[in-house]
Structures are given as structure tokens and as C-alpha cells.
Motif scaffolding. Structure first.
Motif, PDB file in Angstrom:
ATOM      1  N   GLU A   1      82.893  81.610  20.328  1.00 22.03           N
ATOM      2  CA  GLU A   1      84.080  81.570  21.186  1.00 22.03           C
ATOM      3  C   GLU A   1      85.314  81.133  20.399  1.00 22.03           C
ATOM      4  O   GLU A   1      86.408  81.691  20.570  1.00 22.03           O
ATOM      5  CB  GLU A   1      83.861  80.625  22.365  1.00 22.03           C
ATOM      6  CG  GLU A   1      85.011  80.673  23.368  1.00 22.03           C
ATOM      7  CD  GLU A   1      84.751  79.859  24.615  1.00 22.03           C
ATOM      8  OE1 GLU A   1      85.639  79.819  25.483  1.00 22.03           O
ATOM      9  OE2 GLU A   1      83.655  79.260  24.716  1.00 22.03           O
TER      10      GLU A   1
ATOM     11  N   ALA B   1      88.698  88.777  29.362  1.00 23.88           N
ATOM     12  CA  ALA B   1      87.981  87.866  30.253  1.00 23.88           C
ATOM     13  C   ALA B   1      86.473  88.099  30.163  1.00 23.88           C
ATOM     14  O   ALA B   1      85.680  87.144  30.100  1.00 23.88           O
ATOM     15  CB  ALA B   1      88.459  88.065  31.694  1.00 23.88           C
ATOM     16  N   TRP B   2      86.066  89.357  30.127  1.00 23.55           N
ATOM     17  CA  TRP B   2      84.632  89.673  30.052  1.00 23.55           C
ATOM     18  C   TRP B   2      84.037  89.233  28.720  1.00 23.55           C
ATOM     19  O   TRP B   2      82.966  88.621  28.673  1.00 23.55           O
ATOM     20  CB  TRP B   2      84.415  91.179  30.240  1.00 23.55           C
ATOM     21  CG  TRP B   2      82.978  91.546  30.054  1.00 23.55           C
ATOM     22  CD1 TRP B   2      81.970  91.461  30.970  1.00 23.55           C
ATOM     23  CD2 TRP B   2      82.376  92.036  28.839  1.00 23.55           C
ATOM     24  NE1 TRP B   2      80.779  91.866  30.406  1.00 23.55           N
ATOM     25  CE2 TRP B   2      81.003  92.221  29.112  1.00 23.55           C
ATOM     26  CE3 TRP B   2      82.872  92.332  27.565  1.00 23.55           C
ATOM     27  CZ2 TRP B   2      80.115  92.690  28.138  1.00 23.55           C
ATOM     28  CZ3 TRP B   2      81.997  92.798  26.597  1.00 23.55           C
ATOM     29  CH2 TRP B   2      80.637  92.975  26.880  1.00 23.55           C
TER      30      TRP B   2
ATOM     31  N   ARG C   1      83.367  85.481  28.236  1.00 18.13           N
ATOM     32  CA  ARG C   1      82.189  85.052  28.998  1.00 18.13           C
ATOM     33  C   ARG C   1      80.912  85.549  28.324  1.00 18.13           C
ATOM     34  O   ARG C   1      79.925  84.824  28.222  1.00 18.13           O
ATOM     35  CB  ARG C   1      82.255  85.587  30.435  1.00 18.13           C
ATOM     36  CG  ARG C   1      83.294  84.916  31.309  1.00 18.13           C
ATOM     37  CD  ARG C   1      83.033  85.213  32.788  1.00 18.13           C
ATOM     38  NE  ARG C   1      83.004  86.640  33.054  1.00 18.13           N
ATOM     39  CZ  ARG C   1      84.063  87.371  33.379  1.00 18.13           C
ATOM     40  NH1 ARG C   1      85.258  86.797  33.449  1.00 18.13           N
ATOM     41  NH2 ARG C   1      83.953  88.663  33.615  1.00 18.13           N
ATOM     42  N   TYR C   2      80.932  86.792  27.863  1.00 15.83           N
ATOM     43  CA  TYR C   2      79.742  87.408  27.287  1.00 15.83           C
ATOM     44  C   TYR C   2      79.274  86.677  26.034  1.00 15.83           C
ATOM     45  O   TYR C   2      78.089  86.353  25.894  1.00 15.83           O
ATOM     46  CB  TYR C   2      80.032  88.870  26.962  1.00 15.83           C
ATOM     47  CG  TYR C   2      78.861  89.606  26.348  1.00 15.83           C
ATOM     48  CD1 TYR C   2      77.868  90.155  27.159  1.00 15.83           C
ATOM     49  CD2 TYR C   2      78.741  89.728  24.963  1.00 15.83           C
ATOM     50  CE1 TYR C   2      76.790  90.825  26.595  1.00 15.83           C
ATOM     51  CE2 TYR C   2      77.672  90.383  24.395  1.00 15.83           C
ATOM     52  CZ  TYR C   2      76.688  90.930  25.216  1.00 15.83           C
ATOM     53  OH  TYR C   2      75.611  91.568  24.649  1.00 15.83           O
TER      54      TYR C   2
ATOM     55  N   SER D   1      79.677  83.738  25.068  1.00 14.22           N
ATOM     56  CA  SER D   1      79.255  82.342  25.240  1.00 14.22           C
ATOM     57  C   SER D   1      77.745  82.239  25.395  1.00 14.22           C
ATOM     58  O   SER D   1      77.158  81.178  25.153  1.00 14.22           O
ATOM     59  CB  SER D   1      79.956  81.717  26.448  1.00 14.22           C
ATOM     60  OG  SER D   1      79.556  82.359  27.654  1.00 14.22           O
ATOM     61  N   THR D   2      77.107  83.336  25.768  1.00 19.31           N
ATOM     62  CA  THR D   2      75.646  83.313  25.971  1.00 19.31           C
ATOM     63  C   THR D   2      74.913  84.455  25.266  1.00 19.31           C
ATOM     64  O   THR D   2      73.691  84.530  25.332  1.00 19.31           O
ATOM     65  CB  THR D   2      75.308  83.366  27.473  1.00 19.31           C
ATOM     66  OG1 THR D   2      75.936  84.529  28.055  1.00 19.31           O
ATOM     67  CG2 THR D   2      75.806  82.120  28.195  1.00 19.31           C
TER      68      THR D   2
END
Length: 274
Positions: free
Chosen positions: A186, A238-239, A242-243, A245-246
Motif C-alpha cells: 500500500e 479506490a479498488w 483495497r485489493y 491490502s489483502t
């Protein structure tokens, strides 16, 4: 360029700018398929990137405003020199120097020779392997942007400059560099987005003068493509944050290799001209 072509290319630009898969490569490839083998051109690509970078300004508006005000404050003496946001302002400036210098020095090659699709194929495949190695190397990285040093800023600026070659990917190169330097996914992605703002706005504004001179890039369709790139690019930022991060970048590595193979076949079969 007609309106439908502009709409398609604007969507392609918005979808691919922030993913580590090279927006310039996709715009060039899709553009040639739409234009009967003609590249939509470096000017069109650079100007539509103004849309996606405006999405960065809007998405990170609080961070960017804080960085700018603290940086100005550090110059005036109202903010401490060691303030993290003021320091980030300097790091973005320093990290932007390599791509500005190299972009001006090799402008002619960037607009012509380096847009050869065989080079794009090589970069798509080669950087896929670099991204895979960086992703594996960075699985347990813990460094965040507070630990970004002057050396890191310069090195990441050099990584970003590699994206002057279509097929490399600005985000892919900078994120890979960040992972190799020990930053988590990130943090590497956030710095890649921030670092791109001065370079992309500079390039896009510089290329504005060429819109209209080339029959492939006229004002009306280019504006439509740029607006679409902004809207879709915002959603992709935004996607992606989030993606990652995991998830790892493995899906993008596989995608790059598949696209490289498809484009190579299209060139060899005469569907596309290198």
C-alpha cells in the motif's frame, strides 16, 4: 478519431493507468486495432492521462493539500523542516526530476521509436517478471511512507522514469521499486500515485499543443476520452488500494504475460503492425 473510438480509448486509459499493466501500451494496442493499424499517438495518450491524474488529485485531495501547505510552511519557517508532510513534498519533487530530464532528452525516441510494438511486447513480459520478483521479495515488507528516505525518493524516481517506454507501466515500475526497497504494497502504491502527479501533468500540459495538429487526435474526442479516464480512474484507485491490502500482484503478472503473447501473435499474423 471518431467519438466511439475516443470513448473506448478513454475507458481503456481509465482502467489501466493505475494498474501495473501499462496504460500507454493498452492505448497504443487498442488504438491501432480501432484505427486500422495507426497509433493514436503520444499526444493523445499524454493528454488523456490528465484525466486519470486529476482522479489522483481528487482521491488524495486531503493528503495532497496537507503536503503542499506543510511544504510551503517549511519554506516560510512556520512548519518545522523535519515535518513528515513537508518532507514528502520535497521527496515528490526530487523523485520527479529523473522522468522530467529523461523525458526531455529522449522526447523524439519516446514519440516514435519506443512506440514500436515489439518493444512494448518485450516490456510487458520483462516487467511482469520484475513485478513477480518484487512481489515475492516484498511479501513481509513493513516499511511505510514515514520511512521514505532521500535515497529512496531518487531511486523510485528512476524506476518511474522507466515508464517512458510503453509497456513498462508507471505504477508497475514504481511499485516494484518500492517493494525492492522494503516498503509494503500500500505504501509503494500510494507513493507511486503521488509521484506520478507532477510528471503526468507536466507531460499532458506540454502535449496539449500537439492536439489538433495530428488527425488521429482532435480536440472534441480527446476531451471526451479525458473525462471518461477521470471517472473510471477514480474508481480504479479506490479498488486497487483495497485489493492490494489483502492480495498479491500475481494476477497482474499473469495478465501482462498473456497480453504480451497475444500482441506478439497479432504482429506475427499481420493483424497489427509493429
Amino acid at each position: 478519431m471518431d467519438w466511439l473510438q475516443a470513448i473506448v480509448l478513454g475507458i481503456v486509459q481509465g482502467l489501466t493507468e493505475f494498474l501495473p499493466i501499462s496504460s500507454s501500451a493498452h492505448v497504443s494496442i487498442v488504438g491501432q486495432l480501432l484505427f486500422d493499424g495507426r497509433d493514436p499517438g503520444a499526444a493523445f495518450t499524454a493528454v488523456t492521462q490528465l484525466g486519470t491524474e486529476t482522479a489522483v488529485l481528487v482521491y488524495f485531495r486531503k493528503d495532497i493539500w496537507r503536503i503542499i501547505t506543510h511544504w510551503i510552511g517549511s519554506l516560510r519557517g512556520t512548519v518545522e523542516k523535519g515535518d513528515p508532510d513537508a518532507r514528502m513534498g520535497w521527496l515528490v519533487i526530487i523523485g520527479s526530476v529523473p522522468i522530467v530530464v529523461l523525458g526531455l532528452l529522449f522526447q523524439d525516441a519516446i514519440d516514435t521509436t519506443l512506440r514500436n510494438l515489439w518493444i512494448t511486447v518485450a516490456m510487458l513480459a520483462g516487467v511482469a517478471l520484475v513485478l513477480a520478483a518484487a512481489d515475492r521479495f516484498g511479501e513481509r515488507n513493513t516499511k511505510d511512507l514515514r520511512q521514505l528516505s532521500w535515497r529512496d525518493g531518487i531511486l523510485l524516481g528512476l524506476f518511474q522514469a522507466a515508464a517512458l517506454i510503453p509497456g513498462v507501466s508507471r505504477s508497475g515500475a514504481t511499485i516494484s521499486g518500492g517493494l525492492f526497497l522494503g516498503f509494503n504494497r500500500e505504501a509503494a502504491a500510494r507513493y507511486a500515485f503521488l509521484l506520478a502527479v507532477p510528471a503526468v501533468f507536466g507531460s499532458g500540459l506540454y502535449k496539449l499543443k500537439d492536439i489538433g495538429d495530428d488527425t488521429a487526435a482532435t480536440w472534441g474526442p480527446t476531451i471526451v476520452a479525458t473525462i471518461l479516464a477521470f471517472v473510471i480512474g477514480y474508481a480504479v484507485i479506490a479498488w486497487l488500494l483495497r485489493y492490494i491490502s489483502t492480495h498479491s500482484f500475481r494476477i497482474f503478472v499473469v495478465y501482462r504475460l498473456v497480453i504480451a503473447a497475444i500482441v506478439a501473435v497479432l504482429i506475427l499474423t499481420g493483424v497489427l503492425s509493429a
